[in-house]
Design a protein around this motif. Structure first.
Motif, PDB file in Angstrom:
ATOM      1  N   ALA A   2       0.830  -1.208   0.000  1.00 16.52           N
ATOM      2  CA  ALA A   2       0.000   0.000   0.000  1.00 16.52           C
ATOM      3  C   ALA A   2       0.864   1.257   0.000  1.00 16.52           C
ATOM      4  O   ALA A   2       0.604   2.215  -0.758  1.00 16.52           O
ATOM      5  CB  ALA A   2      -0.927  -0.015   1.211  1.00 16.52           C
ATOM      6  N   LEU A   3       1.916   1.268   0.812  1.00 20.05           N
ATOM      7  CA  LEU A   3       2.809   2.429   0.843  1.00 20.05           C
ATOM      8  C   LEU A   3       3.552   2.589  -0.474  1.00 20.05           C
ATOM      9  O   LEU A   3       3.725   3.716  -0.982  1.00 20.05           O
ATOM     10  CB  LEU A   3       3.792   2.282   2.005  1.00 20.05           C
ATOM     11  CG  LEU A   3       3.177   2.341   3.419  1.00 20.05           C
ATOM     12  CD1 LEU A   3       4.249   2.045   4.471  1.00 20.05           C
ATOM     13  CD2 LEU A   3       2.539   3.698   3.669  1.00 20.05           C
ATOM     14  N   SER A   4       3.989   1.478  -1.051  1.00 20.02           N
ATOM     15  CA  SER A   4       4.729   1.546  -2.314  1.00 20.02           C
ATOM     16  C   SER A   4       3.836   2.045  -3.435  1.00 20.02           C
ATOM     17  O   SER A   4       4.292   2.815  -4.314  1.00 20.02           O
ATOM     18  CB  SER A   4       5.285   0.167  -2.665  1.00 20.02           C
ATOM     19  OG  SER A   4       6.201  -0.275  -1.686  1.00 20.02           O
ATOM     20  N   ASP A   5       2.572   1.631  -3.440  1.00 19.67           N
ATOM     21  CA  ASP A   5       1.659   2.071  -4.493  1.00 19.67           C
ATOM     22  C   ASP A   5       1.448   3.593  -4.408  1.00 19.67           C
ATOM     23  O   ASP A   5       1.431   4.290  -5.442  1.00 19.67           O
ATOM     24  CB  ASP A   5       0.325   1.351  -4.359  1.00 19.67           C
ATOM     25  CG  ASP A   5      -0.618   1.671  -5.504  1.00 19.67           C
ATOM     26  OD1 ASP A   5      -0.328   1.249  -6.645  1.00 19.67           O
ATOM     27  OD2 ASP A   5      -1.630   2.352  -5.250  1.00 19.67           O
ATOM     28  N   ASP A  15      10.462  -0.977  -7.730  1.00 17.39           N
ATOM     29  CA  ASP A  15      10.229  -1.095  -6.289  1.00 17.39           C
ATOM     30  C   ASP A  15       8.791  -1.531  -5.992  1.00 17.39           C
ATOM     31  O   ASP A  15       8.546  -2.332  -5.089  1.00 17.39           O
ATOM     32  CB  ASP A  15      10.515   0.238  -5.598  1.00 17.39           C
ATOM     33  CG  ASP A  15      11.993   0.625  -5.666  1.00 17.39           C
ATOM     34  OD1 ASP A  15      12.827  -0.303  -5.692  1.00 17.39           O
ATOM     35  OD2 ASP A  15      12.298   1.835  -5.707  1.00 17.39           O
ATOM     36  N   LEU A  16       7.852  -1.004  -6.765  1.00 13.88           N
ATOM     37  CA  LEU A  16       6.458  -1.403  -6.580  1.00 13.88           C
ATOM     38  C   LEU A  16       6.251  -2.873  -6.930  1.00 13.88           C
ATOM     39  O   LEU A  16       5.538  -3.604  -6.228  1.00 13.88           O
ATOM     40  CB  LEU A  16       5.547  -0.514  -7.432  1.00 13.88           C
ATOM     41  CG  LEU A  16       4.050  -0.861  -7.404  1.00 13.88           C
ATOM     42  CD1 LEU A  16       3.497  -0.761  -5.989  1.00 13.88           C
ATOM     43  CD2 LEU A  16       3.271   0.034  -8.363  1.00 13.88           C
ATOM     44  N   LEU A  17       6.877  -3.319  -8.006  1.00 14.80           N
ATOM     45  CA  LEU A  17       6.765  -4.730  -8.391  1.00 14.80           C
ATOM     46  C   LEU A  17       7.329  -5.638  -7.319  1.00 14.80           C
ATOM     47  O   LEU A  17       6.766  -6.697  -7.005  1.00 14.80           O
ATOM     48  CB  LEU A  17       7.476  -4.976  -9.719  1.00 14.80           C
ATOM     49  CG  LEU A  17       6.811  -4.415 -10.982  1.00 14.80           C
ATOM     50  CD1 LEU A  17       7.657  -4.737 -12.205  1.00 14.80           C
ATOM     51  CD2 LEU A  17       5.424  -4.997 -11.145  1.00 14.80           C
ATOM     52  N   ASP A  18       8.442  -5.254  -6.755  1.00 15.13           N
ATOM     53  CA  ASP A  18       9.036  -6.063  -5.682  1.00 15.13           C
ATOM     54  C   ASP A  18       8.089  -6.169  -4.486  1.00 15.13           C
ATOM     55  O   ASP A  18       7.945  -7.245  -3.886  1.00 15.13           O
ATOM     56  CB  ASP A  18      10.363  -5.456  -5.245  1.00 15.13           C
ATOM     57  CG  ASP A  18      11.465  -5.673  -6.276  1.00 15.13           C
ATOM     58  OD1 ASP A  18      11.314  -6.604  -7.106  1.00 15.13           O
ATOM     59  OD2 ASP A  18      12.457  -4.923  -6.252  1.00 15.13           O
ATOM     60  N   ALA A  19       7.437  -5.090  -4.133  1.00 15.69           N
ATOM     61  CA  ALA A  19       6.507  -5.109  -3.008  1.00 15.69           C
ATOM     62  C   ALA A  19       5.312  -6.009  -3.293  1.00 15.69           C
ATOM     63  O   ALA A  19       4.861  -6.770  -2.418  1.00 15.69           O
ATOM     64  CB  ALA A  19       6.037  -3.694  -2.696  1.00 15.69           C
ATOM     65  N   ARG A  20       4.823  -5.937  -4.525  1.00 17.99           N
ATOM     66  CA  ARG A  20       3.669  -6.764  -4.872  1.00 17.99           C
ATOM     67  C   ARG A  20       4.052  -8.244  -4.964  1.00 17.99           C
ATOM     68  O   ARG A  20       3.261  -9.123  -4.588  1.00 17.99           O
ATOM     69  CB  ARG A  20       3.068  -6.280  -6.184  1.00 17.99           C
ATOM     70  CG  ARG A  20       2.237  -5.012  -6.001  1.00 17.99           C
ATOM     71  CD  ARG A  20       1.659  -4.533  -7.289  1.00 17.99           C
ATOM     72  NE  ARG A  20       0.730  -3.420  -7.070  1.00 17.99           N
ATOM     73  CZ  ARG A  20       0.249  -2.645  -8.024  1.00 17.99           C
ATOM     74  NH1 ARG A  20       0.619  -2.838  -9.286  1.00 17.99           N
ATOM     75  NH2 ARG A  20      -0.587  -1.667  -7.743  1.00 17.99           N
ATOM     76  N   ASN A  50       2.946   8.876  -6.787  1.00 18.54           N
ATOM     77  CA  ASN A  50       3.466  10.240  -6.580  1.00 18.54           C
ATOM     78  C   ASN A  50       4.846  10.428  -7.179  1.00 18.54           C
ATOM     79  O   ASN A  50       5.432  11.523  -7.042  1.00 18.54           O
ATOM     80  CB  ASN A  50       3.517  10.565  -5.087  1.00 18.54           C
ATOM     81  CG  ASN A  50       2.133  10.656  -4.465  1.00 18.54           C
ATOM     82  OD1 ASN A  50       1.171  11.008  -5.161  1.00 18.54           O
ATOM     83  ND2 ASN A  50       2.026  10.342  -3.193  1.00 18.54           N
ATOM     84  N   GLY A  51       5.364   9.384  -7.816  1.00 19.77           N
ATOM     85  CA  GLY A  51       6.656   9.490  -8.473  1.00 19.77           C
ATOM     86  C   GLY A  51       7.840   9.454  -7.531  1.00 19.77           C
ATOM     87  O   GLY A  51       8.944   9.873  -7.906  1.00 19.77           O
ATOM     88  N   GLN A  52       7.643   8.946  -6.300  1.00 23.45           N
ATOM     89  CA  GLN A  52       8.730   8.938  -5.328  1.00 23.45           C
ATOM     90  C   GLN A  52       9.608   7.692  -5.418  1.00 23.45           C
ATOM     91  O   GLN A  52      10.749   7.706  -4.946  1.00 23.45           O
ATOM     92  CB  GLN A  52       8.143   9.060  -3.913  1.00 23.45           C
ATOM     93  CG  GLN A  52       7.408  10.378  -3.684  1.00 23.45           C
ATOM     94  CD  GLN A  52       6.727  10.424  -2.332  1.00 23.45           C
ATOM     95  OE1 GLN A  52       6.509   9.384  -1.704  1.00 23.45           O
ATOM     96  NE2 GLN A  52       6.391  11.632  -1.877  1.00 23.45           N
TER      97      GLN A  52
END
Length: 488
Positions: free
Chosen positions: A425-428, A440-445, A433-435
């Motif tokens: 949720a935080l990564s999404d 990184d998002l793929l790794d979290a998912r 927001n482009g941060q």
């Protein structure tokens, strides 16, 4: 001289008469239980509540009412599947036919102990050599009669054979119970495996939808120049890979559904079990193990092995009784006449009574070989009984320890799932927001999906182990009070 001859005859018959008296008390030899393992006071996965165990033959309780043990899962679909399996499962039908065969063998063995009555009608034509004339006249003779024969079974050979047949029938009945218990467990495990596949497929599909949403967003950002093509291609790879996993799970579910159809005795082509399309949140019930001695008494396969051992011992007694004489009584009554018109006249009656005492003297070692063979079969049955006891104890220990470890694993995975969901949720949010980068998002998912799938797999394993434990306990866990007190 006459007195000496009578005395000689009495002395000659004395050993035989003594043997007959001793043989009249003969019975099946008792099995040697010294090689059997000691029954533990408690399972090693549960606290010991009794002193160190010892071996004892506990009366089988395989006929005790078990009820619908699967009702503890409170699943009406499973209840329906059990009813269908009981009506049409082929393994159950084979076991029932074998029980019918064993019961017929028992009736056959019992029939040999009863007098045998038969009717006969003989018609002959030939010369009468007793007529005193030459040439001898040709006469016809008819002899209708009733014949009665009875083997007295002085030394218990037939009764031991009947006892062995009765034990075989009891073993077949226990095997029928064991087969039904096996089918119940297989149906329940196949059903829960389907539910696990459905839950895992749902997770993968939900993740795939999230990947596709992210891919659409990334493609829009690529179009306006906010994102590079490399990130989009990586996401497309992830979407394709996840979709391949989903298809693999679909294929796995089809195979599981077809296997369940076979257990129900139904055609796979006409069988379908719908996906409930809801989260699988159920938890398996806690099953107390009870005492090992009560478990051994409830297990129908252990009872079948015990009765097979007793039947083998009875057959050994049959082989040993072959060394003793057989006494048969016969009687016949009827008519005999050379004139068919007078065949049923009272003056044409004929009868006979007879007794036959027979005892083989030399048979080339056949009786010895039969006794040794029966002794070998008894040893095989004893080893099979011992192996069945050891297997039963091992199966319960496996499931008890497995359930304990699975519970600890589920608790750890629960923490991992909560952390992974929060991280995703935080990564999404940060990605939108482009941060952070799309990688990184793929790794979290990926991490979240892996944790969720592991949690579902452990949940499925808990259901599988619970069913296996119930089966290992003999289809229930409420031992009769008499067995529990005897075990102490």
């Amino acid at each position: 001289m006459t007195s000496f001859s009578a005395k000689t005859v009495r002395l000659a018959w004395a050993p035989l008469l003594a043997a007959l008296v001793l043989a009249g008390c003969a019975s099946a030899p008792a099995p040697d239980l010294s090689a059997l393992p000691a029954t533990p006071a408690a399972f090693k996965s549960t606290p010991a509540t009794a002193p160190e165990g010892h071996w004892a033959v506990v009366p089988p309780a395989d006929g005790a009412e078990r009820g619908a043990w699967w009702a503890v899962f409170h699943d009406p679909v499973l209840d329906d599947l059990m009813q269908r399996a009981q009506a049409r499962n082929t393994d159950l039908q084979v076991a029932a036919a074998r029980l019918q065969q064993a019961r017929a063998g028992l009736r056959q063995a019992d029939a040999q102990r009863l007098p045998q009555l038969g009717a006969s009608l003989g018609v002959a034509r030939g010369t009468n050599q007793n007529a005193g004339v030459t040439p001898a006249p040709v006469v016809n003779q008819a002899t209708p009669s009733l014949n009665l024969a009875w083997e007295t079974d002085l030394f218990g050979r037939l009764s031991l054979g009947s006892q062995a047949a009765a034990l075989d029938a009891q073993a077949s009945e226990a095997l029928l119970q064991s087969t039904w218990l096996m089918v119940q467990a297989q149906v329940a495990q196949a059903y829960f495996a389907l539910r696990e596949s459905d839950a895992e497929r749902r997770l993968v599909r939900e993740t795939l939808d999230a990947y596709r949403d992210t891919l659409r967003l990334s493609e829009r950002r690529l179009a306006v120049g906010d994102l590079g093509e490399l990130d989009v291609q990586r996401l497309r790879t992830e979407v394709a890979s996840t979709e391949a996993d989903a298809l693999a799970l679909d294929r796995q579910r089809v195979a599981q559904e077809n296997a369940l159809a076979v257990l129900l005795g139904e055609s796979a082509s006409g069988f379908a079990l719908a996906d409930p399309a809801q989260d699988w949140t159920a938890r398996p019930p806690a099953v107390p193990a009870g005492l090992p001695s009560a478990m051994l008494a409830r297990r129908p396969d252990v009872a079948a092995a015990q009765r097979s051992l007793m039947a083998a011992q009875a057959r050994l007694g049959v082989a040993q009784s072959a060394w003793l004489p057989d006494l048969s009584l016969t009687a016949s009554g009827g008519y005999a006449s050379t004139d068919l018109g007078d065949v049923f006249r009272w003056s044409a009656r004929a009868w006979s009574l007879g007794a036959l005492l027979s005892m083989p003297i030399f048979d080339g070692g056949q009786r010895q070989a039969q006794e040794e063979r029966a002794g070998g079969e008894a040893q095989i049955a004893l080893a099979g009984y011992r192996q069945q006891v050891l297997t039963a104890l091992r199966e319960v220990e496996d499931q008890l320890s497995g359930l304990g470890l699975l519970q600890a694993q589920a608790e750890v995975l629960g923490q991992a799932v909560a952390s992974a969901r929060r991280a995703t949720a935080l990564s999404d949010i940060r990605y939108r927001n482009g941060q952070i980068s799309q990688l990184d998002l793929l790794d979290a998912r990926r991490s979240e999906l892996r944790s969720l799938r592991q949690a579902v797999q452990v949940q499925g394993a808990q259901f599988q182990s619970t069913v296996a434990l119930i089966r290992a306990l003999g289809g229930g866990w409420e031992a009769p009070a008499s067995l529990a007190s005897a075990a102490r």
